[in-house]
Write a protein that holds these residues in place. Structure first.
Motif, short mmCIF file in Angstrom:
data_model
loop_
_atom_site.label_atom_id
_atom_site.label_comp_id
_atom_site.label_asym_id
_atom_site.label_seq_id
_atom_site.Cartn_x
_atom_site.Cartn_y
_atom_site.Cartn_z
N LEU A 197 0.83 -1.21 0.00
CA LEU A 197 0.00 0.00 0.00
C LEU A 197 0.86 1.26 0.00
O LEU A 197 0.56 2.23 -0.71
CB LEU A 197 -0.93 -0.01 1.20
N GLN A 198 1.92 1.26 0.78
CA GLN A 198 2.79 2.43 0.81
C GLN A 198 3.45 2.67 -0.54
O GLN A 198 3.62 3.82 -0.96
CB GLN A 198 3.85 2.26 1.90
N ALA A 199 3.81 1.60 -1.23
CA ALA A 199 4.45 1.74 -2.54
C ALA A 199 3.51 2.40 -3.54
O ALA A 199 3.96 3.07 -4.48
CB ALA A 199 4.90 0.38 -3.06
N ALA A 200 2.21 2.21 -3.35
CA ALA A 200 1.20 2.82 -4.24
C ALA A 200 0.65 4.11 -3.66
O ALA A 200 -0.34 4.64 -4.17
CB ALA A 200 0.07 1.83 -4.47
N HIS A 201 1.27 4.63 -2.60
CA HIS A 201 0.80 5.84 -1.91
C HIS A 201 -0.66 5.68 -1.51
O HIS A 201 -1.48 6.58 -1.70
CB HIS A 201 0.99 7.07 -2.80
N SER A 202 -0.96 4.51 -0.93
CA SER A 202 -2.34 4.18 -0.58
C SER A 202 -2.48 3.70 0.87
O SER A 202 -3.50 3.09 1.21
CB SER A 202 -2.87 3.09 -1.52
N TRP A 203 -1.50 3.95 1.70
CA TRP A 203 -1.60 3.59 3.11
C TRP A 203 -2.14 4.80 3.86
O TRP A 203 -1.46 5.80 4.04
CB TRP A 203 -0.25 3.17 3.68
N GLU A 204 -3.41 4.71 4.27
CA GLU A 204 -4.07 5.82 4.93
C GLU A 204 -4.66 5.36 6.26
O GLU A 204 -5.42 4.39 6.31
CB GLU A 204 -5.19 6.38 4.05
N ALA A 205 -4.32 6.06 7.32
CA ALA A 205 -4.82 5.70 8.65
C ALA A 205 -6.35 5.75 8.70
O ALA A 205 -6.98 4.97 9.42
CB ALA A 205 -4.23 6.64 9.70
N ALA A 206 -6.96 6.63 7.91
CA ALA A 206 -8.42 6.78 7.93
C ALA A 206 -9.15 5.55 7.42
O ALA A 206 -10.35 5.39 7.67
CB ALA A 206 -8.82 8.00 7.10
N ASP A 207 -8.46 4.67 6.72
CA ASP A 207 -9.11 3.46 6.20
C ASP A 207 -9.33 2.41 7.28
O ASP A 207 -10.11 1.48 7.09
CB ASP A 207 -8.28 2.84 5.07
N ARG A 208 -8.66 2.53 8.39
CA ARG A 208 -8.78 1.54 9.46
C ARG A 208 -10.10 1.71 10.21
O ARG A 208 -10.47 2.82 10.60
CB ARG A 208 -7.61 1.66 10.44
N VAL A 209 -10.81 0.60 10.37
CA VAL A 209 -12.03 0.57 11.17
C VAL A 209 -11.73 -0.27 12.41
O VAL A 209 -11.55 -1.48 12.31
CB VAL A 209 -13.21 -0.04 10.39
N ASP A 228 -11.67 -7.13 8.55
CA ASP A 228 -12.14 -7.42 7.19
C ASP A 228 -12.61 -6.15 6.49
O ASP A 228 -12.33 -5.95 5.30
CB ASP A 228 -13.27 -8.46 7.22
N LEU A 229 -13.33 -5.31 7.21
CA LEU A 229 -13.79 -4.05 6.63
C LEU A 229 -12.61 -3.12 6.35
O LEU A 229 -12.57 -2.44 5.33
CB LEU A 229 -14.80 -3.37 7.56
N THR A 230 -11.64 -3.10 7.27
CA THR A 230 -10.43 -2.31 7.04
C THR A 230 -9.72 -2.77 5.78
O THR A 230 -9.32 -1.95 4.94
CB THR A 230 -9.48 -2.43 8.24
N ALA A 231 -9.58 -4.08 5.61
CA ALA A 231 -8.92 -4.63 4.43
C ALA A 231 -9.67 -4.27 3.16
O ALA A 231 -9.06 -3.97 2.12
CB ALA A 231 -8.78 -6.15 4.56
N PHE A 232 -11.01 -4.29 3.23
CA PHE A 232 -11.82 -3.93 2.07
C PHE A 232 -11.60 -2.47 1.67
O PHE A 232 -11.41 -2.15 0.50
CB PHE A 232 -13.30 -4.18 2.39
N ARG A 233 -11.60 -1.59 2.64
CA ARG A 233 -11.42 -0.17 2.36
C ARG A 233 -10.03 0.11 1.79
O ARG A 233 -9.87 0.91 0.87
CB ARG A 233 -11.66 0.65 3.63
N ARG A 234 -9.04 -0.57 2.33
CA ARG A 234 -7.68 -0.40 1.80
C ARG A 234 -7.58 -0.93 0.38
O ARG A 234 -6.89 -0.33 -0.46
CB ARG A 234 -6.68 -1.10 2.72
N ARG A 235 -8.25 -2.03 0.10
CA ARG A 235 -8.20 -2.60 -1.24
C ARG A 235 -8.87 -1.66 -2.25
O ARG A 235 -8.40 -1.53 -3.39
CB ARG A 235 -8.85 -3.98 -1.28
N LEU A 236 -9.98 -1.03 -1.86
CA LEU A 236 -10.62 -0.10 -2.78
C LEU A 236 -9.70 1.08 -3.11
O LEU A 236 -9.60 1.50 -4.27
CB LEU A 236 -11.93 0.43 -2.18
N ARG A 237 -9.02 1.61 -2.09
CA ARG A 237 -8.11 2.73 -2.34
C ARG A 237 -6.96 2.29 -3.25
O ARG A 237 -6.59 2.99 -4.20
CB ARG A 237 -7.56 3.29 -1.02
#
Length: 317
Positions: free
Chosen positions: A10-22, A27-36
């Motif tokens: 995620l960091q390599a794609a500039h897609s690691w965001e703390a706001a995505d964590r639930v 499972d929901l956190t992983a889903f939100r990170r995958r969408l980003r």
């Protein structure tokens, strides 16, 4: 949705965001990170430059690259956030027309790939510019909807801050206006969710009396049901639904049929569960419905090229 993506990926794609964590919901956190991450990969695959947080950099202020964004100037010049020419045209037309008291974030519409606002334009844009397609698509998606689709409006309210409605700033992400054949109209109000989750909110005290009046007149809610939504994570669903009900109760008698439809990806269990909880509070759910994004794409209502573009853009493999 597959295995959870690593922090390194995620960091390599500039897609690691703390706001995505639930918290407490991996499972929901992983889903939100995958969408980003999916939006960042879609951007890369189509050759679009990377955007930033904030959307508009300010001199001397900190900023960081964000894979799920594109630069605002580039986005405005190219319409890259829209997967069809029709969606792009619908967005430009909506931005050219200002509804009273609207709260439309044009920067997010142009440049935020993860936002549900451009998703709504991408999903319904073809219907907005092609009346015959709208007439065919609406009964394909919702066979029990009466009348004929005559217009699709985005970020629409019949009257923001108008006490004859809710007296607040609520609006539909999209509103399909229906001709019922007798001089009256119907409305299919659409709330589109993608990466979002529901959050606990409190209604403004000065407006609560109006909300309770609409709820009581509708006959759909028990006192216990109203208590279950006021000040909880179901509040936004209630207010969106109340906007439909307020239209049906309007003194003009202009609207004779209405329904709120919530559209969300199948993997967004937070929205699905919230809708299920809200539906359980209703004595009659004819004015409230949900549908997944995948179900809409699989229904055969939209042109094949649009379905393919939407699937590539919004449904991770």
């Amino acid at each position: 949705m597959g295995e959870a993506l690593s922090k390194q990926t995620l960091q390599a794609a500039h897609s690691w965001e703390a706001a995505d964590r639930v918290p407490g919901q991996p499972d929901l956190t992983a889903f939100r990170r995958r969408l980003r991450y999916h939006q960042a990969r879609w951007r890369e695959a189509h050759g679009h430059p990377i955007g930033t947080q904030p959307i508009v950099p300010r001199a001397g202020k900190p900023l960081r690259l964000l894979g799920s964004r594109i630069p605002l100037d580039y986005a405005r010049a190219t319409g890259a956030n829209f997967v069809t020419a029709a969606a792009h045209e619908a967005a430009k037309a909506r931005l050219a027309y200002k509804e009273p008291h609207q709260m439309l974030d044009a920067r997010r519409l142009w440049a935020d790939l993860l936002s549900s606002m451009p998703l709504c334009f991408n999903l319904f844009g073809d219907l907005a510019v092609d009346a015959q397609l709208a007439e065919r698509a609406v009964p394909t998606w919702w066979p029990d909807v009466p009348g004929t689709a005559r217009a699709v409006r985005f970020e629409h309210s019949p009257g923001r801050l108008d006490p004859a409605y809710l007296g607040n700033l609520s609006a539909f992400d999209a509103a399909v206006e229906l001709d019922l054949g007798d001089g009256t109209r119907g409305v299919l109000g659409v709330e589109t969710k993608y990466h979002e989750i529901v959050k606990r909110e409190l209604p403004k005290p000065e407006r609560l009396a109006r909300y309770l009046e609409i709820s009581e007149r509708s006959g759909l809610f028990s006192p216990a049901a109203v208590e279950a939504v006021t000040g909880t994570d179901l509040l936004q669903l209630w207010l969106d639904h109340l906007l439909v009900l307020a239209m049906l109760q309007h003194p003009s008698g202009h609207w004779r049929w209405g329904r709120l439809v919530v559209v969300h990806p199948a993997g967004n269990t937070n929205i699905a569960q919230a809708c299920a909880c809200y539906r359980a509070l209703l004595s009659d759910d004819a004015t409230f419905a949900t549908v997944t994004l995948e179900e809409l794409l699989d229904a055969g209502a939209l042109p094949g090229a649009t379905v393919s573009a939407l699937g590539e853009r919004y449904v991770p493999s």
